[in-house]
Scaffold this active site. Structure first.
Site, PDB file in Angstrom:
ATOM      1  N   GLU A  55       8.613   1.155  -2.757  1.00 29.96           N
ATOM      2  CA  GLU A  55       7.758  -0.041  -2.836  1.00 29.96           C
ATOM      3  C   GLU A  55       8.540  -1.170  -3.502  1.00 29.96           C
ATOM      4  O   GLU A  55       8.474  -2.331  -3.085  1.00 29.96           O
ATOM      5  CB  GLU A  55       6.495   0.253  -3.661  1.00 29.96           C
ATOM      6  CG  GLU A  55       5.530   1.230  -3.022  1.00 29.96           C
ATOM      7  CD  GLU A  55       4.261   1.398  -3.848  1.00 29.96           C
ATOM      8  OE1 GLU A  55       3.768   0.410  -4.407  1.00 29.96           O
ATOM      9  OE2 GLU A  55       3.773   2.539  -3.931  1.00 29.96           O
ATOM     10  N   HIS A  76       0.860  -1.188   0.000  1.00 29.51           N
ATOM     11  CA  HIS A  76       0.000   0.000   0.000  1.00 29.51           C
ATOM     12  C   HIS A  76       0.903   1.247   0.000  1.00 29.51           C
ATOM     13  O   HIS A  76       1.852   1.314   0.786  1.00 29.51           O
ATOM     14  CB  HIS A  76      -0.907  -0.011   1.235  1.00 29.51           C
ATOM     15  CG  HIS A  76      -1.850   1.145   1.247  1.00 29.51           C
ATOM     16  ND1 HIS A  76      -2.944   1.227   0.397  1.00 29.51           N
ATOM     17  CD2 HIS A  76      -1.844   2.295   1.968  1.00 29.51           C
ATOM     18  CE1 HIS A  76      -3.567   2.367   0.611  1.00 29.51           C
ATOM     19  NE2 HIS A  76      -2.933   3.038   1.554  1.00 29.51           N
TER      20      HIS A  76
HETATM   21  C1  GRF Z   1       1.221   0.799  -6.175  1.00 33.50           C
HETATM   22  O1  GRF Z   1       1.398   2.137  -5.748  1.00 33.50           O
HETATM   23  C2  GRF Z   1       0.720  -0.058  -5.048  1.00 33.50           C
HETATM   24  O2  GRF Z   1       1.186   0.342  -3.791  1.00 33.50           O
HETATM   25  C3  GRF Z   1      -0.774   0.178  -5.115  1.00 33.50           C
HETATM   26  O3  GRF Z   1      -1.058   0.221  -6.484  1.00 33.50           O
HETATM   27  C4  GRF Z   1       0.103   0.667  -7.194  1.00 33.50           C
HETATM   28  C5  GRF Z   1       0.400  -0.378  -8.216  1.00 33.50           C
HETATM   29  O4  GRF Z   1       1.423  -0.018  -9.067  1.00 33.50           O
HETATM   30  N1  GRF Z   1      -1.475  -0.843  -4.384  1.00 33.50           N
HETATM   31  P1  GRF Z   1       2.043  -1.084 -10.062  1.00 33.50           P
HETATM   32  O5  GRF Z   1       0.885  -1.691 -10.847  1.00 33.50           O
HETATM   33  O6  GRF Z   1       2.776  -2.105  -9.264  1.00 33.50           O
HETATM   34  O7  GRF Z   1       2.956  -0.285 -10.945  1.00 33.50           O
END
Ligand code: GRF
Length: 226
Positions: A175, A110
């Protein structure tokens, strides 16, 4: 032992790509058995194909309710041999059926420091609110949205006047580091949950010392290779 996983996506799949990259670098000990998107034609499906990973689209709109959609997801994940499920930008709530099929083995990323800013557009919420620190969270999934026990969080400073897009970009870069790390801990069986507190048992890998990042706090610390 390598952990066979299924990855659920809804969009660009940059987190999926981060997992693939760490796998291919030999630091993430999982095999992606299947990538499932609830939206047809998204970039994440192309990323899977580029790396020879089987994928399929299961459009949630084709099913009458959440329960029947979850049942189909469970069947597809099991058929593919997945033993854990990773929600990598999957913009759907998963229900009790899926959680019961993979107990303690569903992770979500998240883009906020939970419990702040759950739900959609977390980066916009953080930028609008005027927080000084923003970040991202990997957590076990439970029946409430963005709520389960927290495995790892990383912070970035939110700069005054900065828009959600710029802030979101810096959050996303982190992330891509914490998600593979959390998954590796799961794969190594090093995560214990006690009263929603996650304990990461010590491993053999030295802690990362590399620091080409904007100032950030990552806790528990990243290990080498992530
Ligand atoms: C990311 O920011 C994740 O945290 C959220 O949705 C976005 C997905 O990005 N849940 P991606 O598809 O991995 O580029």
């Amino acid at each position: 032992m390598t952990l066979p996983i299924g990855v659920l996506i809804s969009g660009s799949g940059s987190n999926l790509q981060a997992l693939i990259d760490r796998m291919e670098a030999g630091v993430l000990d999982v095999t992606i058995q299947t990538v499932i998107s609830n939206i047809p034609g998204v970039k994440g499906l192309e990323r899977a194909a580029n790396h020879g990973i089987p994928s399929l689209t299961l459009s949630h709109g084709d099913y009458p309710d959440r329960e029947s959609y979850d049942r189909v997801l469970v069947r597809a994940l099991r058929d593919a041999g997945a033993q854990a499920v990773v929600l990598a930008g999957f913009m759907r709530l998963v229900g009790p059926e899926l959680l019961a099929a993979f107990p303690g083995r569903v992770l979500n990323i998240h883009p906020a420091l939970l419990p702040s800013f759950p739900g959609l557009h977390a980066q916009d919420q953080a930028a609008e609110y005027g927080v000084r620190l923003a970040g991202c969270t990997v957590h076990f999934v439970d029946e409430e949205a963005d709520h389960g026990p927290i495995i790892i969080q990383a912070t970035v400073p939110a700069l005054p006047g900065e828009g959600a897009e710029e802030l979101g970009g810096r959050i996303l870069a982190l992330e891509h580091r914490i998600f593979p790390q959390a998954l590796q801990w799961l794969a190594e069986g090093r995560l214990d949950v006690q009263n929603r507190h996650v304990v990461v048992r010590p491993g053999e890998r030295p802690l990362a010392t590399r620091n080409g990042l904007p100032p950030c706090l990552v806790f528990p610390p990243l290990e080498e290779g992530f």
